[in-house]
Design an enzyme around this catalytic site. Structure first.
Site, PDB file in Angstrom:
ATOM      1  N   SER A 142     -50.557  -3.400 -33.535  1.00 58.15           N
ATOM      2  CA  SER A 142     -50.875  -3.454 -32.106  1.00 58.15           C
ATOM      3  C   SER A 142     -52.058  -2.531 -31.893  1.00 58.15           C
ATOM      4  O   SER A 142     -52.279  -1.601 -32.699  1.00 58.15           O
ATOM      5  CB  SER A 142     -49.673  -2.945 -31.295  1.00 58.15           C
ATOM      6  N   TYR A 155     -43.311   3.335 -30.341  1.00 53.48           N
ATOM      7  CA  TYR A 155     -43.913   2.040 -30.714  1.00 53.48           C
ATOM      8  C   TYR A 155     -45.260   2.279 -31.403  1.00 53.48           C
ATOM      9  O   TYR A 155     -45.539   1.708 -32.470  1.00 53.48           O
ATOM     10  CB  TYR A 155     -44.093   1.209 -29.449  1.00 53.48           C
TER      11      TYR A 155
HETATM   12  N1  NAD Z   1     -46.918  -9.384 -26.690  1.00 55.69           N
HETATM   13  C1  NAD Z   1     -47.807  -8.416 -26.828  1.00 55.69           C
HETATM   14  O1  NAD Z   1     -48.490  -8.028 -25.862  1.00 55.69           O
HETATM   15  C2  NAD Z   1     -48.007  -7.751 -28.155  1.00 55.69           C
HETATM   16  C3  NAD Z   1     -49.086  -6.863 -28.273  1.00 55.69           C
HETATM   17  C4  NAD Z   1     -49.284  -6.235 -29.498  1.00 55.69           C
HETATM   18  C5  NAD Z   1     -48.451  -6.490 -30.556  1.00 55.69           C
HETATM   19  N2  NAD Z   1     -47.409  -7.363 -30.389  1.00 55.69           N
HETATM   20  C6  NAD Z   1     -46.547  -7.593 -31.543  1.00 55.69           C
HETATM   21  O2  NAD Z   1     -46.474  -8.965 -31.793  1.00 55.69           O
HETATM   22  C7  NAD Z   1     -45.228  -9.267 -32.431  1.00 55.69           C
HETATM   23  C8  NAD Z   1     -44.564 -10.448 -31.748  1.00 55.69           C
HETATM   24  O3  NAD Z   1     -44.266 -10.084 -30.425  1.00 55.69           O
HETATM   25  P1  NAD Z   1     -44.103 -11.153 -29.237  1.00 55.69           P
HETATM   26  O4  NAD Z   1     -44.884 -10.625 -28.112  1.00 55.69           O
HETATM   27  O5  NAD Z   1     -44.343 -12.520 -29.720  1.00 55.69           O
HETATM   28  O6  NAD Z   1     -42.555 -10.914 -28.878  1.00 55.69           O
HETATM   29  P2  NAD Z   1     -41.349 -11.891 -28.496  1.00 55.69           P
HETATM   30  O7  NAD Z   1     -40.357 -11.010 -27.854  1.00 55.69           O
HETATM   31  O8  NAD Z   1     -41.837 -13.101 -27.768  1.00 55.69           O
HETATM   32  O9  NAD Z   1     -40.814 -12.370 -29.934  1.00 55.69           O
HETATM   33  C9  NAD Z   1     -40.297 -11.480 -30.846  1.00 55.69           C
HETATM   34  C10 NAD Z   1     -39.272 -12.201 -31.710  1.00 55.69           C
HETATM   35  O10 NAD Z   1     -38.860 -11.284 -32.724  1.00 55.69           O
HETATM   36  C11 NAD Z   1     -37.460 -11.363 -32.867  1.00 55.69           C
HETATM   37  N3  NAD Z   1     -36.957 -10.099 -33.382  1.00 55.69           N
HETATM   38  C12 NAD Z   1     -36.918  -8.902 -32.762  1.00 55.69           C
HETATM   39  N4  NAD Z   1     -36.334  -7.986 -33.551  1.00 55.69           N
HETATM   40  C13 NAD Z   1     -36.016  -8.614 -34.715  1.00 55.69           C
HETATM   41  C14 NAD Z   1     -35.390  -8.207 -35.902  1.00 55.69           C
HETATM   42  N5  NAD Z   1     -34.943  -6.949 -36.053  1.00 55.69           N
HETATM   43  N6  NAD Z   1     -35.228  -9.107 -36.899  1.00 55.69           N
HETATM   44  C15 NAD Z   1     -35.664 -10.385 -36.738  1.00 55.69           C
HETATM   45  N7  NAD Z   1     -36.235 -10.841 -35.607  1.00 55.69           N
HETATM   46  C16 NAD Z   1     -36.412  -9.960 -34.607  1.00 55.69           C
HETATM   47  C17 NAD Z   1     -36.938 -11.679 -31.460  1.00 55.69           C
HETATM   48  O11 NAD Z   1     -35.643 -12.267 -31.501  1.00 55.69           O
HETATM   49  C18 NAD Z   1     -38.018 -12.608 -30.936  1.00 55.69           C
HETATM   50  O12 NAD Z   1     -37.689 -13.969 -31.190  1.00 55.69           O
HETATM   51  C19 NAD Z   1     -44.421  -7.961 -32.400  1.00 55.69           C
HETATM   52  O13 NAD Z   1     -44.532  -7.306 -33.649  1.00 55.69           O
HETATM   53  C20 NAD Z   1     -45.118  -7.156 -31.332  1.00 55.69           C
HETATM   54  O14 NAD Z   1     -44.946  -5.770 -31.509  1.00 55.69           O
HETATM   55  C21 NAD Z   1     -47.170  -8.006 -29.217  1.00 55.69           C
END
Ligand code: NAD
Length: 256
Positions: A142, A155
């Site tokens: 991130s 985080y």
């Molecule tokens: N959305 C944002 O703004 C953003 C920004 C920077 C980084 N990210 C990163 O992108 C990645 C995806 O995030 P997203 O926004 O698509 O989130 P999201 O909540 O839409 O999806 C995350 C998925 O991961 C699964 N998950 C969570 N913990 C888990 C575990 N311990 N084992 C297996 N599955 C697990 C959840 O069930 C969910 O289906 C993450 O690593 C997040 O930190 C997101």
């Protein structure tokens, strides 16, 4: 339909929602078989059904990536089905709000157990099965791993660990031809972002979204599909001379 991942087998963690689900759709559209690993069994089932309905080869396993036993069993199922793994998108993540004073130890442990430990465990289980040429791992950090963001201490620290781990893995596995890169997204509208938008807007989600958009020079939030396209680029041969690279996809946040 394209062919950038034709004949490959991919594991995507957290593929039940958001960025991971968008990547699963894009990867099957580019010819890859996709294994959906997510801790939520309902999301796993629905994602696999969607991918198969779109004509893709897909399987799923309900796996908490912080559990060594579940990771080993899930990866064994994938290898039994696909015979090999060429691409790993370490995408599942967890977040928590707070400074080091206001965060709990549980917040710290949750961020590290999913983001850092989970990336470690899934990579450890998958890499021995990456035996063909052209294998690639894409980790997810991130912009919080690169710059200070208020009230995101646990985080941010865990995502910084993912960036450092990416560089270590890139060096360790370059002799085997396995490339390892990391994506640092800015704010992308997914279910994960919603609690942050509420908190930032002090209960008013649209005010939180507006404040977040303000920090992005492109004047909007990212979409899961935009991050999925970066993951595809890093997973396929288009990025064949890239390893150990930190790729930001953040609408310009870190350019300021
Ligand atoms: N959305 C944002 O703004 C953003 C920004 C920077 C980084 N990210 C990163 O992108 C990645 C995806 O995030 P997203 O926004 O698509 O989130 P999201 O909540 O839409 O999806 C995350 C998925 O991961 C699964 N998950 C969570 N913990 C888990 C575990 N311990 N084992 C297996 N599955 C697990 C959840 O069930 C969910 O289906 C993450 O690593 C997040 O930190 C997101």
């Amino acid at each position: 339909m394209g062919s950038k991942l034709s004949g490959r087998g991919a594991v995507i963690t957290g593929a039940g929602s958001g960025i991971g689900l968008a990547a699963a759709h894009l990867f099957v559209a580019e010819g890859s078989a996709v294994a959906v690993l997510d801790r939520d069994p309902i999301r796993v089932k629905e994602a696999v059904e969607q991918l198969q309905a779109a004509g893709g080869r897909a399987m799923g396993a309900a796996v908490d990536i912080s559990s060594p036993d579940q990771v080993q069993a899930g990866v064994a199922d994938v290898v039994a089905e696909f015979g090999k793994i060429d691409v790993l998108f370490n995408n599942a993540g967890a977040d928590a709000f707070g400074s080091v004073v206001t965060s709990s130890l549980e917040d710290w442990d949750r961020c590290f157990s999913v983001n850092a430990r989970g990336t470690f465990l899934v990579s450890q289980a998958v890499i021995p099965h990456m035996t063909d040429d052209g294998c690639a791992i894409v980790n997810t950090a991130s912009i919080c791993g690169l710059v200070g963001v208020p009230n995101y201490s646990a985080y941010s620290a865990s995502k910084g660990a993912v960036i450092a781990l990416t560089r270590a893995m890139a060096i360790d596995f370059a002799p085997q031809g396995i490339r390892v890169n990391v994506i640092c997204p800015g704010a992308v509208y997914t279910p994960m972002l919603e609690p942050l938008m509420e908190a930032r807007g002090k209960g008013d989600r649209s005010a939180g979204v507006a404040a977040t958009i303000n920090k992005h020079p492109l004047g909007r939030l990212g979409t899961p599909e935009e991050i999925a396209r970066v993951a595809l680029f890093l997973a396929c041969d288009d990025s064949s001379f890239m390893t150990g690279t930190v790729v930001t996809a953040d609408g310009g946040v870190t350019a300021q």
